[in-house]
Design an enzyme around this catalytic site. Structure first.
Site, PDB file in Angstrom:
ATOM      1  N   ASP A   1     -37.626 -35.257 -10.758  1.00  0.00           N
ATOM      2  CA  ASP A   1     -38.990 -35.092 -10.238  1.00  0.00           C
ATOM      3  C   ASP A   1     -39.135 -33.855  -9.377  1.00  0.00           C
ATOM      4  O   ASP A   1     -40.230 -33.317  -9.229  1.00  0.00           O
ATOM      5  CB  ASP A   1     -39.412 -36.335  -9.461  1.00  0.00           C
ATOM      6  CG  ASP A   1     -39.757 -37.432 -10.438  1.00  0.00           C
ATOM      7  OD1 ASP A   1     -38.818 -38.065 -10.953  1.00  0.00           O
ATOM      8  OD2 ASP A   1     -40.956 -37.609 -10.732  1.00  0.00           O
TER       9      ASP A   1
ATOM     10  N   ARG B   1     -47.037 -41.356 -16.115  1.00  0.00           N
ATOM     11  CA  ARG B   1     -45.900 -41.174 -15.215  1.00  0.00           C
ATOM     12  C   ARG B   1     -44.856 -40.267 -15.888  1.00  0.00           C
ATOM     13  O   ARG B   1     -44.958 -39.976 -17.082  1.00  0.00           O
ATOM     14  CB  ARG B   1     -45.273 -42.525 -14.837  1.00  0.00           C
ATOM     15  CG  ARG B   1     -44.932 -43.335 -16.093  1.00  0.00           C
ATOM     16  CD  ARG B   1     -43.725 -44.164 -15.995  1.00  0.00           C
ATOM     17  NE  ARG B   1     -42.520 -43.415 -15.797  1.00  0.00           N
ATOM     18  CZ  ARG B   1     -41.891 -42.728 -16.759  1.00  0.00           C
ATOM     19  NH1 ARG B   1     -42.352 -42.684 -18.001  1.00  0.00           N
ATOM     20  NH2 ARG B   1     -40.770 -42.084 -16.498  1.00  0.00           N
ATOM     21  N   GLY B   2     -43.838 -39.901 -15.099  1.00  0.00           N
ATOM     22  CA  GLY B   2     -42.860 -38.930 -15.583  1.00  0.00           C
ATOM     23  C   GLY B   2     -43.381 -37.563 -15.148  1.00  0.00           C
ATOM     24  O   GLY B   2     -44.562 -37.244 -15.378  1.00  0.00           O
TER      25      GLY B   2
ATOM     26  N   ARG C   1     -49.549 -38.816  -5.911  1.00  0.00           N
ATOM     27  CA  ARG C   1     -48.112 -39.117  -5.785  1.00  0.00           C
ATOM     28  C   ARG C   1     -47.422 -37.911  -5.142  1.00  0.00           C
ATOM     29  O   ARG C   1     -47.737 -36.773  -5.514  1.00  0.00           O
ATOM     30  CB  ARG C   1     -47.455 -39.420  -7.151  1.00  0.00           C
ATOM     31  CG  ARG C   1     -47.849 -40.772  -7.730  1.00  0.00           C
ATOM     32  CD  ARG C   1     -46.991 -41.151  -8.923  1.00  0.00           C
ATOM     33  NE  ARG C   1     -45.733 -41.768  -8.527  1.00  0.00           N
ATOM     34  CZ  ARG C   1     -44.766 -42.075  -9.389  1.00  0.00           C
ATOM     35  NH1 ARG C   1     -44.910 -41.805 -10.676  1.00  0.00           N
ATOM     36  NH2 ARG C   1     -43.659 -42.644  -8.975  1.00  0.00           N
TER      37      ARG C   1
HETATM   38  O1  MRU Z   1     -41.852 -43.189 -11.025  1.00  0.00           O
HETATM   39  P1  MRU Z   1     -41.736 -42.517 -12.359  1.00  0.00           P
HETATM   40  O2  MRU Z   1     -41.632 -43.467 -13.494  1.00  0.00           O
HETATM   41  O3  MRU Z   1     -42.818 -41.477 -12.565  1.00  0.00           O
HETATM   42  O4  MRU Z   1     -40.354 -41.722 -12.261  1.00  0.00           O
HETATM   43  C1  MRU Z   1     -40.007 -40.885 -13.319  1.00  0.00           C
HETATM   44  C2  MRU Z   1     -38.644 -40.317 -13.240  1.00  0.00           C
HETATM   45  O5  MRU Z   1     -37.929 -40.523 -12.287  1.00  0.00           O
HETATM   46  C3  MRU Z   1     -38.231 -39.412 -14.358  1.00  0.00           C
HETATM   47  O6  MRU Z   1     -36.835 -39.400 -14.505  1.00  0.00           O
HETATM   48  C4  MRU Z   1     -38.696 -37.968 -14.081  1.00  0.00           C
HETATM   49  O7  MRU Z   1     -40.041 -37.919 -13.730  1.00  0.00           O
HETATM   50  C5  MRU Z   1     -38.451 -37.074 -15.240  1.00  0.00           C
HETATM   51  S1  MRU Z   1     -39.537 -37.384 -16.622  1.00  0.00           S
HETATM   52  C6  MRU Z   1     -39.138 -36.214 -17.799  1.00  0.00           C
END
Ligand code: MRU
Length: 358
Positions: free
Chosen positions: A248, A57-58, A100
């Site tokens: 994102d 994730r991220g 996603r």
């Molecule tokens: O649902 P997630 O955990 O994938 O959400 C991640 C975030 O909102 C982060 O802030 C974003 O992806 C930036 S990661 C460098």
């Protein structure tokens, strides 16, 4: 495990290709902080599940994983011609792209892999497969440099001893290395900046508590965990001098989609006159998306709110729940967007375009 940076942080690489086995290795982020387990991903179906369930994730890490996934998905295919290989690739691309919807890095990486495939037309099939492997590796390696550059630009806006609030996890494990919003914290830590970081726990999946607090603590950074609803009091008490978050998807007008709760933090920061910075690699900036209204916000299952992290359900059985996974922070609340090419200030439709021409 890999040792990095003078500050003595020991971190794990969350996404990589095992050269010998030619399989994808990911850190299962759903098990942190209690267990550091790596998964071998052989099939794109397993990668789809890993992205969908947030094992990886991220935004940048999702992009890196998708690049490798595009290679994994075609490396054993028995295409005899370029056209057959391209057909196989398109299926893999569509499939992984459905894992996603919000993080644009997923689509950015798949598009980049497709562009490489097109450039290879005319070469032998095995050579093309090797080129795709190489492209996926490049995406990961470049991300390290990108995050380091973002970290240095962001650090130029901060002062030693500052209290910094962050939301969700935009750290090392969400990228190839350093993170985006956490990069200046690591780089500053190595220089003795002595930041006091406040990590929002980040309901409902607790990325702040499970991941940010974990990786900063491992690195020896002064980190304090707070519940999401405590951000206002720590700001009011004067503990916070800057907010740093990742993202994102950034729209062309500077609206930013990030983890649910980010927009509320931005509204509070404005109220308390605290600068609110978004750290965004160019791979997360979607100039084809005019504004935040056009960003597809992922909706996730009710049980993430009602029972997932609890021993017993914490809501009445059958209660309706609403679980948008991201929200959009209006560009008017954002002090600056920090990219690997420099710091963009309002008006964002101009300053963000400039970043792409550097
Ligand atoms: O649902 P997630 O955990 O994938 O959400 C991640 C975030 O909102 C982060 O802030 C974003 O992806 C930036 S990661 C460098």
């Amino acid at each position: 495990m890999e040792k990095y940076m003078e500050a003595g942080a020991t971190v794990v690489q969350s996404v990589r290709l095992d050269d010998e086995k030619d399989v994808l290795i990911i850190l299962d982020q759903t098990l942190l902080p209690n267990e550091k387990k790596f998964l071998e991903i052989h099939k794109i179906e397993d990668l789809w599940e890993a992205i969908h369930s947030l094992r990886v994730r991220g935004a940048p890490a999702i992009g890196i994983a998708a690049g490798y996934g595009a290679y994994l998905g075609i490396k054993d295919c028995d295409a005899a011609t370029y056209e057959e290989l391209y057909e196989a690739f398109k299926k893999v691309k569509t499939y992984l792209g459905s894992s996603r919807p919000t993080a644009v890095n997923l689509f950015w990486a798949l598009d980049r892999m497709e562009a490489r495939l097109k450039r290879e037309e005319g070469k032998a099939i095995e050579q093309i497969k090797t080129s795709l492997r190489e492209e996926a590796e490049k995406i990961r390696i470049e991300d390290e440099k990108v995050c380091e550059a973002i970290g240095n630009y962001a650090l130029s806006l901060l002062e030693p001893g500052w209290g910094i609030l962050t939301h969700c996890n935009a750290g090392t494990i969400a990228t190839a290395k350093y993170g985006t919003a956490l990069a200046p914290i690591y780089l500053g830590h190595a220089k003795g900046y002595d930041f006091k970081v406040y990590a929002d726990e980040t309901r409902p999946l607790l990325q702040g508590a499970r991941l940010t607090a974990w990786e900063l603590k491992e690195a020896g950074v002064d980190v304090t965990l707070i519940c999401d609803n405590m951000a206002s009091i720590v700001m009011k008490e004067g503990r916070i001098q800057a907010v740093l978050v990742g993202c994102d998807r950034v729209a062309a007008n500077g609206d930013v989609a990030n983890k649910i709760g980010t927009s509320g933090v931005a509204i509070m920061a404005k109220h308390y006159q605290i600068p609110f910075y978004v750290c965004a690699p160019l791979s997360t900036i979607d100039m084809n998306c005019s504004d935040g209204e056009k960003i597809h916000i992922e909706l996730r299952s009710d049980e993430e709110i009602t029972s997932k992290w609890y021993e017993k359900p914490m809501a009445p059985a059958g209660v309706k729940a609403y679980n948008p996974c991201f929200d959009v922070t209006d560009h008017g609340l954002i002090t600056a967007i920090i990219t690997e090419k420099g710091i963009a200030y309002p008006p964002y439709h101009e300053s963000l375009s400039t970043m792409f021409n550097k």
